[in-house]
Design an enzyme around this catalytic site. Structure first.
Site, short mmCIF file in Angstrom:
data_model
loop_
_atom_site.label_atom_id
_atom_site.label_comp_id
_atom_site.label_asym_id
_atom_site.label_seq_id
_atom_site.Cartn_x
_atom_site.Cartn_y
_atom_site.Cartn_z
N CYS A 73 -17.93 64.62 70.83
CA CYS A 73 -18.00 63.52 71.59
C CYS A 73 -18.82 63.55 72.40
O CYS A 73 -18.98 64.21 74.25
CB CYS A 73 -16.32 62.86 72.23
SG CYS A 73 -17.21 61.33 73.01
N GLY A 74 -20.49 62.92 72.15
CA GLY A 74 -21.17 63.19 72.91
C GLY A 74 -20.73 61.80 74.29
O GLY A 74 -21.26 62.80 75.52
N ASN A 75 -20.98 60.91 74.62
CA ASN A 75 -20.59 60.18 75.84
C ASN A 75 -19.63 60.96 76.21
O ASN A 75 -19.31 60.81 77.67
CB ASN A 75 -19.54 59.24 75.67
CG ASN A 75 -21.25 57.59 75.03
OD1 ASN A 75 -22.61 57.45 75.38
ND2 ASN A 75 -20.85 56.95 74.09
N ASN A 162 -18.95 66.01 64.21
CA ASN A 162 -18.33 65.23 63.78
C ASN A 162 -18.60 64.27 62.77
O ASN A 162 -20.03 64.32 62.42
CB ASN A 162 -17.36 64.59 64.79
CG ASN A 162 -17.97 62.90 65.75
OD1 ASN A 162 -19.09 63.23 65.14
ND2 ASN A 162 -17.40 62.81 66.30
N HIS A 164 -20.51 61.21 60.49
CA HIS A 164 -21.17 59.90 60.65
C HIS A 164 -22.06 59.49 58.89
O HIS A 164 -22.47 60.29 58.42
CB HIS A 164 -21.67 59.79 61.63
CG HIS A 164 -21.52 60.02 63.10
ND1 HIS A 164 -21.41 58.98 63.79
CD2 HIS A 164 -20.97 61.86 63.58
CE1 HIS A 164 -20.69 59.72 65.20
NE2 HIS A 164 -20.85 60.71 64.54
N GLU A 213 -15.56 53.82 64.70
CA GLU A 213 -14.98 55.03 64.83
C GLU A 213 -14.15 55.40 63.98
O GLU A 213 -12.71 54.60 64.92
CB GLU A 213 -15.49 55.29 66.45
CG GLU A 213 -15.99 55.69 67.47
CD GLU A 213 -16.43 56.65 68.62
OE1 GLU A 213 -15.52 57.54 68.08
OE2 GLU A 213 -16.65 56.05 69.51
N CYS A 222 -21.31 55.67 71.08
CA CYS A 222 -20.57 56.68 70.60
C CYS A 222 -21.34 57.96 70.69
O CYS A 222 -22.68 56.76 69.95
CB CYS A 222 -20.67 56.54 69.07
SG CYS A 222 -19.92 58.38 68.22
N GLY A 225 -23.13 59.11 67.18
CA GLY A 225 -23.11 58.26 66.34
C GLY A 225 -24.31 57.60 66.60
O GLY A 225 -25.96 57.79 65.56
#
Length: 280
Positions: A73-75, A162, A164, A213, A222, A225
């Site tokens: 999860c980038g955030n 993950n 996309h 998501e 995201c 994303g």
């Protein structure tokens, strides 16, 4: 038993963070579902555990709001870095975090002891369908037709740890994601389900994105994303390789670059909402 937690967000993508250096968590999948509920719990897009690591400064373990485990999860990882620095887990402004998709390196902008901005090396963008995974042959899945709920779309698939699926379209704000999002997420092409980004090109350095998501539904941001969308925008010829792209999402803006070596770098804010305790 009381469980101490911190609620944080990166451009509105909010998670509940628990420090496993001092807390104990059992059945994290169930806990994620309970705490993420916005009516009967704390309310979030999921649960992130910050744990000791033998490979890095700390380890990020993340669960979506439905209890499924996510790889990256980038955030979330920007908030992990902020938490780790401000709570003394790390003391340097260049740190490493172990994730299910590998060890990531992060550079922190610190003002008066507070982390305000984080740049993450998100690693290599994965394009080979079998590795994303997508049930398709070939070395990539770029601008290929896909029929979803009876309508044909042009899709580009990328993994940033993950999976996309990126669809370029106009009028993203008018899309009914509650209707089409689940159809993409559970499409037969995607054995592990998929995160889907609907992207509108503003100019060659700016894109606008909405995201559905897997396991969480539409979120207002995201990080993986926006990285996948940046990669897809370059691969489809809308934006330039090695150039910073402003990605406008409902929760704010992130700044991503698809590097010549195949890595993606992401810059964005990380913010603490509040600390608390809850009975578990």
């Amino acid at each position: 038993m009381k469980l101490r937690f911190t609620k944080m967000h990166g451009t509105g993508n909010d998670y509940i963070y628990v420090n496993l250096f001092r807390e104990k968590v059992t059945r994290p999948e169930e806990l994620a579902v309970r705490l993420s509920d916005r009516h009967f719990g704390i309310g979030s897009d999921g649960l992130i555990l910050i744990a000791p690591s033998e490979q890095a400064d700390c380890r990020m373990i993340m669960y979506n709001a439905d209890g499924s485990e996510g790889a990256m999860c980038g955030n979330g990882i920007r908030c992990v870095a902020k938490y780790a620095f401000e709570h003394g887990i790390v003391s340097d402004n260049h740190i490493t975090v172990e994730t299910k998709s590998g060890v990531k390196t992060l550079d922190l902008t610190v003002e008066d002891g507070i982390v305000t901005y984080v740049e993450v090396n998100m690693g290599q963008a994965i394009l080979r369908p079998q590795d994303i995974p997508v049930r398709a042959e070939g070395e990539d899945f770029i601008a290929r037709p896909i029929v979803v709920a009876g309508k044909e779309y042009s899709a580009t698939c990328v993994s940033m740890g993950n999976p996309h699926c990126v669809v370029f379209t106009e009028g993203v704000e008018q899309l009914d994601l509650e209707k089409i999002g689940p159809a993409f997420e559970n499409h037969e092409l995607f054995p592990d389900r998929i995160n889907t980004e609907f992207v509108e090109i503003v100019d060659d350095h700016t894109i606008r994105m909405r995201v559905w998501e897997r396991g969480s539904g539409e979120t207002i941001s995201c990080g993986t994303g926006t990285c996948a969308s940046t990669v897809a925008a370059v691969l489809n010829g809308y934006c330039g390789r090695g150039e910073e792209i402003e990605v406008r999402i409902r929760g704010g803006k992130l700044y991503d670059t698809y590097m010549e070596n195949g890595e993606v770098r992401m810059k964005g804010p990380a913010e603490t909402v509040f600390d608390g305790e809850i009975d578990v």
